[in-house]
Design an enzyme around this catalytic site. Structure first.
Site, PDB file in Angstrom:
ATOM      1  N   GLU A  92       3.897  10.467  11.206  1.00  0.00           N
ATOM      2  CA  GLU A  92       3.524   9.615  12.023  1.00  0.00           C
ATOM      3  C   GLU A  92       4.081   9.343  13.319  1.00  0.00           C
ATOM      4  O   GLU A  92       5.353   9.467  13.434  1.00  0.00           O
ATOM      5  CB  GLU A  92       3.602   8.195  11.511  1.00  0.00           C
ATOM      6  CG  GLU A  92       2.915   6.864  12.241  1.00  0.00           C
ATOM      7  CD  GLU A  92       2.820   5.786  11.483  1.00  0.00           C
ATOM      8  OE1 GLU A  92       2.278   4.613  12.040  1.00  0.00           O
ATOM      9  OE2 GLU A  92       3.611   5.544  10.549  1.00  0.00           O
ATOM     10  N   ASN A 137      -1.722   6.318  15.872  1.00  0.00           N
ATOM     11  CA  ASN A 137      -2.205   4.913  15.899  1.00  0.00           C
ATOM     12  C   ASN A 137      -3.251   4.617  17.041  1.00  0.00           C
ATOM     13  O   ASN A 137      -3.097   5.072  18.135  1.00  0.00           O
ATOM     14  CB  ASN A 137      -1.269   3.899  16.039  1.00  0.00           C
ATOM     15  CG  ASN A 137      -0.405   3.706  14.652  1.00  0.00           C
ATOM     16  OD1 ASN A 137      -0.723   3.120  13.866  1.00  0.00           O
ATOM     17  ND2 ASN A 137       0.733   4.288  14.607  1.00  0.00           N
ATOM     18  N   GLU A 176      -5.194   6.402  13.038  1.00  0.00           N
ATOM     19  CA  GLU A 176      -4.766   5.104  12.093  1.00  0.00           C
ATOM     20  C   GLU A 176      -5.393   4.192  12.571  1.00  0.00           C
ATOM     21  O   GLU A 176      -5.252   3.687  13.789  1.00  0.00           O
ATOM     22  CB  GLU A 176      -3.385   5.074  11.726  1.00  0.00           C
ATOM     23  CG  GLU A 176      -2.628   6.042  11.071  1.00  0.00           C
ATOM     24  CD  GLU A 176      -1.258   5.965  10.855  1.00  0.00           C
ATOM     25  OE1 GLU A 176      -0.709   4.865  11.187  1.00  0.00           O
ATOM     26  OE2 GLU A 176      -0.492   6.611  10.224  1.00  0.00           O
ATOM     27  N   ASP A 204      -4.999   1.431   8.436  1.00  0.00           N
ATOM     28  CA  ASP A 204      -3.457   1.183   8.599  1.00  0.00           C
ATOM     29  C   ASP A 204      -3.221  -0.203   8.223  1.00  0.00           C
ATOM     30  O   ASP A 204      -4.085  -1.167   8.116  1.00  0.00           O
ATOM     31  CB  ASP A 204      -2.909   1.209   9.890  1.00  0.00           C
ATOM     32  CG  ASP A 204      -1.396   1.392  10.147  1.00  0.00           C
ATOM     33  OD1 ASP A 204      -1.131   1.544   9.126  1.00  0.00           O
ATOM     34  OD2 ASP A 204      -0.977   1.053  11.397  1.00  0.00           O
ATOM     35  N   GLU A 209       3.981   2.738   2.875  1.00  0.00           N
ATOM     36  CA  GLU A 209       4.913   2.828   3.953  1.00  0.00           C
ATOM     37  C   GLU A 209       6.293   1.884   3.363  1.00  0.00           C
ATOM     38  O   GLU A 209       6.000   1.253   2.513  1.00  0.00           O
ATOM     39  CB  GLU A 209       4.425   1.922   5.183  1.00  0.00           C
ATOM     40  CG  GLU A 209       3.302   2.910   5.737  1.00  0.00           C
ATOM     41  CD  GLU A 209       2.573   1.784   6.916  1.00  0.00           C
ATOM     42  OE1 GLU A 209       2.595   2.437   8.112  1.00  0.00           O
ATOM     43  OE2 GLU A 209       1.897   0.832   6.773  1.00  0.00           O
TER      44      GLU A 209
END
Length: 692
Positions: free
Chosen positions: A460, A515, A547, A577, A634
């Site tokens: 990520e 993101n 995301e 997300d 996560e």
């Protein structure tokens, strides 16, 4: 020729000749000063200065000639023919006006010098008209060479006169121009007189009706006195008008043209001066920034002109409500400023602002329409809040920001603890605008791993800001600022482009997850930008995952769905997300083509000790498996968290257990293994498997 000049020197009365030269010098300076005005004026004003300069120049030339002629002593009876003498006066004035007009019509062409040539030629014309009016008892003779020389000298110095005014190279050129005009008159006359000689003849009749020397002396001096007086008067009037214009401009720069109120900077200076002059340092000085809530609606519905009239009405009300120690001023935009000094108690401060509130919020009638405004005010006190009065406006502005967002109190006093934090954030937002160009942003990468095998499957991409002065700034501090200011769009594009450029160079084709902010989705051009970036960086489409948070979807459901569908057409992966923290719904998962669900860390970290979190995580995994959507958890921090994920069938995970976010230097050995890096990477994988 030498004899002619000797005759010229000894044939003049020195005292009258000196007077003629003095008047010529004074007149030359005045003429040039008046002609200067034509270079900086236009229209009627330019025409006025051309006329006045031509009049002054003509009077100077005519008076110098005839006064010098009076000083001439031919030794025979002489006089001046009246009609031709007067005609020469009006002729030279007309020619000077014409020449100055030709020079003044242009800023840079040769018409400037042409006008000067005309004036110089006019000097010669006037001289020889005056000489034609000169009647003597004898025969006159002329040296043609000197006559031509006198004409050429007059025209040459006339052109120099105009040239030095219109094309100055130093600040002294104005004096050079006056000297050139003086020389044009002087040389034309005296070289012309050197060309003139008389042979006495008593048989030549001299009429008694000619103008005598004494009358001509008084006439020329009278003309010069009037010219000099008029020149000085015009200069004084012009200087006075300039002073008045400067004062008017200064007044306009310190006064609001709409309301007539002083601008707040001037008002604050005045009140500061009064505060210290009165000498009572125990009193407070209050500075308030007033926002008239409701003006925007008035402007949108009724137009700017009604908005302006309402402001004027409020300004007038507030001004009438003020006492000797209070003043109303105009702030920036539609804000007003209220300043009060000699305040000794909280009750006097409260009374002052209650008075302002009543004046603002009383109904306003304008052309049969009724308007209501609401007052928001930010206040700062001296010396309580600031060490210097100059700091009060900035503090009041910070307080007004809080007042505008307060649902309760609309009059807010500056609070250092609260408002300085806001100022710090504002300064941070300003620095954030330049973070990209200053190369202060840096990408960090957090590993994502297969839960079953422990294999590294991707990263990520996270953003960090290395501020030049503040050091490493938390994303929790600057990401909200970027979203609030709209900077998240260029920053988000930079993150996506930089991440793709970097990943495209890796020898291992790991996926990257980037993101996407809500503002990037609502902008509408995200699919086109993603397609362009992938093309320019040569990153395989299947290696990119975007995301998207639930919040982004809820803000504009239909628009986001349209954007997401276009992104899917590119061939990239999409992940939801922070699933479970927003308004998660089955319909959202059904409508949007997500490839992955990311379970928020709040449900995973320490899950073994929280039955509720475990239940939610288990249900989410069941839901994802049922919809044939991949799942990633996560916040995996220990072995127990990992064991739980394996138990419930979660496929992927990330967290401190696998690795903290690292700069590229921390993952380089994973993505670009060297010859001896294979063992290291294998050891990393085996260490994870051994924890099974």
């Amino acid at each position: 020729m030498t004899a002619s000049f000797l005759h010229l020197v000894h044939g003049h009365s020195l005292d009258i000749a000196v007077l003629a030269l003095a008047l010529c010098a004074i007149g030359s300076v005045i003429t040039v000063r008046l002609f200067e005005r034509t270079r900086v004026t236009t229209g009627v004003k330019k025409a006025h200065w051309v006329f006045v300069a031509g009049l002054a120049g003509g009077c100077t030339i005519w008076s110098t000639h005839f006064l010098a002629m009076v000083s001439f002593q031919p030794g025979v009876t002489c006089g001046y023919q009246p009609n031709l003498t007067i005609a020469s006066f009006f002729t030279i004035i007309f020619v000077c006006i014409l020449g100055f007009l030709v020079s003044a019509v242009t800023k840079s062409s040769t018409f400037i010098e042409l006008g000067g040539l005309i004036v110089g030629g006019g000097i010669a014309l006037m001289h020889y008209m005056g000489m034609s009016a000169y009647i003597v008892a004898g025969e006159t003779h002329w040296d043609k060479t000197l006559v031509i020389a006198s004409i050429l000298l007059g025209m040459f110095f006339g052109a120099i006169t105009a040239n030095r005014i219109a094309r100055p190279v130093t600040r002294f050129c104005r004096y050079g121009s006056a000297l050139s005009f003086f020389l044009a008159i002087l040389l034309t006359h005296f070289v012309g007189m050197a060309a003139f000689s008389i042979t006495a003849d008593p048989n030549v009749y001299v009429p008694p009706s000619l103008l005598p020397d004494k009358l001509l002396i008084f006439g020329t001096i009278g003309v010069m006195v009037l010219m000099v007086g008029s020149g000085f008067s015009l200069n004084i009037l012009d200087s006075k008008s300039k002073i008045e214009a400067a004062e008017h401009i200064r007044h306009l720069s310190q006064t609001d043209p709409l309301t007539g109120l002083p601008l707040f900077q001037k008002a604050l200076q005045k009140m500061e001066s009064s505060y210290f002059d009165k000498g009572n340092m125990t009193a407070k000085l209050a500075f308030a920034l007033l926002e008239l809530e409701g003006l925007r609606q008035i402007r949108e519905v009724h137009g700017q002109h009604v908005n302006d009239r309402v402001i004027c009405i409020v300004a007038e009300r507030l001004s009438k409500a003020c006492t000797e120690n209070e003043i109303i001023a105009r702030g920036r935009g539609d804000t007003l400023v209220a300043i009060s000094m000699q305040l000794f108690s909280n009750s006097s401060i409260s009374s002052f602002f209650q008075k302002l509130e009543l004046a603002v919020e009383a109904p306003i009638e304008d052309n049969g329409q009724l308007f209501n405004l609401h007052l928001n005010a930010g206040i700062s006190h001296f010396p309580e809040n600031a060490d210097e009065i100059a700091l009060l406006p900035g503090q009041a502005e910070l307080a007004l920001t809080r007042a505008a967002h307060n649902k309760g109190a609309n009059i807010v006093v500056y609070d250092r603890n609260i408002d300085e934090e806001k100022r710090t954030l504002s300064a941070l937002a300003m620095d954030l605008r330049h973070a990209i160009e200053r190369d202060e942003l840096e990408l960090y990468y957090q590993p994502q791993n297969d839960v079953t095998t422990g294999d590294l499957i991707g990263f990520e991409v996270l953003l960090r800001w290395n501020h030049a002065e503040r050091g490493l700034i938390s994303p929790n501090d600057f990401i909200p600022l970027a979203e609030e200011t709209g900077l998240i769009i260029p920053i988000g594009e930079w993150v996506l482009r930089t991440a793709c450029e970097c990943a495209a160079k890796w020898s291992k084709p790991y996926k990257i997850a980037v993101n996407v902010a809500p503002a990037q989705l609502t902008a509408g051009d995200l699919p086109a930008k993603v397609r362009q970036i992938l093309k320019e960086t040569c990153l395989a489409h299947q290696r990119l995952e975007l995301e998207i948070t639930e919040t982004s979807i809820i803000e504009d459901h239909l628009h986001t769905l349209h954007v997401v569908q276009k992104l899917k057409q590119i061939g990239i992966s999409l992940a939801m997300d922070d699933f479970g923290t927003g308004y998660s719904s089955l319909s959202m998962l059904q409508a949007f083509p997500f490839d992955k669900i990311k379970i928020d860390r709040s449900f995973i970290s320490g899950v073994s000790g929280s039955p509720h979190s475990a239940a939610i995580a288990r249900a989410t995994i069941v839901l994802a498996n049922g919809l044939q959507i991949s799942s990633l958890a996560e916040g995996v921090e220990d072995q127990e968290d990992l064991n739980f994920l394996r138990e419930i069938g979660c496929l992927e995970a990330q967290g401190y257990f696998f690795g903290k976010p690292m700069p590229f230097s921390g993952i380089e050995r994973m993505v670009n293994p060297e010859e001896n890096a294979a063992t290291s990477n294998k050891g990393y994988k085996l260490a994870l498997v051994s924890n099974v």
